[in-house]
Scaffold this motif. Sequence first.
Motif, mmCIF file in Angstrom:
data_model
loop_
_atom_site.group_PDB
_atom_site.id
_atom_site.type_symbol
_atom_site.label_atom_id
_atom_site.label_comp_id
_atom_site.label_asym_id
_atom_site.label_seq_id
_atom_site.Cartn_x
_atom_site.Cartn_y
_atom_site.Cartn_z
ATOM 1 N N LEU A 102 0.820 -1.223 0.000
ATOM 2 C CA LEU A 102 0.000 0.000 0.000
ATOM 3 C C LEU A 102 0.850 1.269 0.000
ATOM 4 O O LEU A 102 0.345 2.351 -0.317
ATOM 5 N N THR A 103 2.117 1.163 0.372
ATOM 6 C CA THR A 103 2.993 2.344 0.313
ATOM 7 C C THR A 103 3.215 2.795 -1.124
ATOM 8 O O THR A 103 3.721 3.903 -1.348
ATOM 9 N N LYS A 104 2.843 1.966 -2.082
ATOM 10 C CA LYS A 104 2.944 2.387 -3.479
ATOM 11 C C LYS A 104 1.916 3.472 -3.816
ATOM 12 O O LYS A 104 2.074 4.187 -4.801
ATOM 13 N N LEU A 131 -0.546 8.836 -1.955
ATOM 14 C CA LEU A 131 -1.261 9.588 -0.931
ATOM 15 C C LEU A 131 -1.136 8.966 0.453
ATOM 16 O O LEU A 131 -1.397 9.637 1.459
ATOM 17 N N LEU A 132 -0.743 7.681 0.539
ATOM 18 C CA LEU A 132 -0.653 7.005 1.828
ATOM 19 C C LEU A 132 0.755 6.957 2.400
ATOM 20 O O LEU A 132 0.939 6.570 3.550
ATOM 21 N N ARG A 133 1.767 7.288 1.615
ATOM 22 C CA ARG A 133 3.158 7.111 2.053
ATOM 23 C C ARG A 133 3.451 7.864 3.331
ATOM 24 O O ARG A 133 4.021 7.316 4.291
ATOM 25 N N GLN A 134 3.113 9.129 3.379
ATOM 26 C CA GLN A 134 3.420 9.943 4.549
ATOM 27 C C GLN A 134 2.691 9.426 5.780
ATOM 28 O O GLN A 134 3.273 9.338 6.876
ATOM 29 N N TYR A 135 1.431 9.041 5.621
ATOM 30 C CA TYR A 135 0.657 8.531 6.757
ATOM 31 C C TYR A 135 1.254 7.223 7.274
ATOM 32 O O TYR A 135 1.423 7.042 8.492
ATOM 33 N N ILE A 136 1.585 6.292 6.361
ATOM 34 C CA ILE A 136 2.136 4.996 6.783
ATOM 35 C C ILE A 136 3.483 5.177 7.466
ATOM 36 O O ILE A 136 3.790 4.537 8.478
ATOM 37 N N PHE A 147 -7.857 2.733 4.848
ATOM 38 C CA PHE A 147 -8.794 3.222 3.848
ATOM 39 C C PHE A 147 -9.301 4.619 4.212
ATOM 40 O O PHE A 147 -9.397 5.511 3.368
ATOM 41 N N ARG A 148 -9.604 4.818 5.500
ATOM 42 C CA ARG A 148 -10.028 6.150 5.951
ATOM 43 C C ARG A 148 -8.925 7.179 5.731
ATOM 44 O O ARG A 148 -9.179 8.300 5.289
ATOM 45 N N ALA A 149 -7.690 6.804 6.065
ATOM 46 C CA ALA A 149 -6.567 7.728 5.881
ATOM 47 C C ALA A 149 -6.380 8.067 4.403
ATOM 48 O O ALA A 149 -6.097 9.223 4.044
ATOM 49 N N TYR A 150 -6.526 7.057 3.552
ATOM 50 C CA TYR A 150 -6.371 7.296 2.109
ATOM 51 C C TYR A 150 -7.451 8.249 1.595
ATOM 52 O O TYR A 150 -7.175 9.201 0.847
#
Length: 424
Positions: free
Chosen positions: A292-294, A297-302, A334-337
């Motif tokens: 999912l780090t790909k 939009l989620l990289r920074q959150y993860i 999913f919510r974060a994304y």
Amino acid sequence: MIEHHFRNFVSDKLNTYMSTGELDGGTMTLVLIVISLAIALICFMVAHHVFVRFFNHILLKTNKPLAECVTNNRVFEKLSILTPLLVLNIFIPIAISHYDILSTVIDRVLAILILLVILWMVYCFLDAVNDLATYKGITRRMPIKSFVQLIKLFTFFIGVIVTISILANEAPVILFSGLGVATGFVMLVFKDTILGFVAGIQLSANRMVSLNDWIQMDSYGANGTVEEISLTTIKVRNFDNTVSMLPAYALVQNAFINWQGMSDSGGRRITRSVNLDVTSIRFVSKEEVEELTKLRLLRQYIFEKSKEMDDYNQSLEQDDLEANQRSFTNIGLFRAYLNAYLHANKDIHQYMLIMVRQLQPTPEGIPLQIYGFTNTTDWGLYEGIQSDLFDHIYAIMPQFGLRPFQQLTGHDFAASNDSLSSKI
């Protein structure tokens, strides 16, 4: 009266200059009538071609919007019609003064015609005032048309009373004094008009509704744009191009929604939920998190959340029980994304509240609500933005291992039967 004094003055002058010394005889009467008509015609031509053009030109130089409104409603043209009637009202009774009955009838008919033209001119002037208020945008804040119609109604009653007084040869004050008897009847007949006028004042004072506002009143089946605010009714153009006529007092007595605040704010709210199948919610493995780090939009959150979780898990003193450790869930990611997606979407208003939240679980699953505002209030664009947003949500949901909740359909039963048949 000035009129009678002027008639006496003209009559004395004519008696002085006429060789007969008196104004009797059919020939002299005919001559005076022709002279009166000629003078009236000359006055009409002068008033129409000189004074009317002069006044319109002066008004155009000083106040162009007012000049256009006055010209379109032909206010000064009514003055050119009034001028010959005033001339005839002075000279004709003199010409036929020895015919008492005929002179009285002509005198009263001309007086009534003058009154009608004056009322006509007042009506045209009020229409010009209404047009000017519409041009300047005043009608959006105040129901000017309602006041104009009320003044017209009041002027009409005055005209009726003055006309009756002319025919009865009585002072209008006497007739006005008798109106108290008819007050109850007037209140009954014009109940809607009175209520509409009072409601119009309340609507304007509280700025409850204005022209071009989008209002919704379900009790009257109205949902559209206000096109006209009159003394007794509000005209609404519904979005299906039908027209609803609402009583003005109904907007004061009953509840309605005015969407103009939404239009003025520049953003229209999205509050729609997608129901998630509870059985699809689970923890996410490290391999899945890496995959999912790909998603940019989620990289920074993860990255930030992984560091926080690692610090917490290391503080557990080698407790390897998964239930005691903090881990990612597919619904949380999913919510974060979705939250990051909304903040990155150029069609979402970034200076208004943006939120992705879970609602109370229901038999149809867990509602995941999208709360935000589009950066446009146009209905068509709004629906397009909202549809594109949820198209993306449903399409990317499987990448998080989530399933939307859906009732069983005939296709599901058919697929289940086919599966059972193949196993048999």
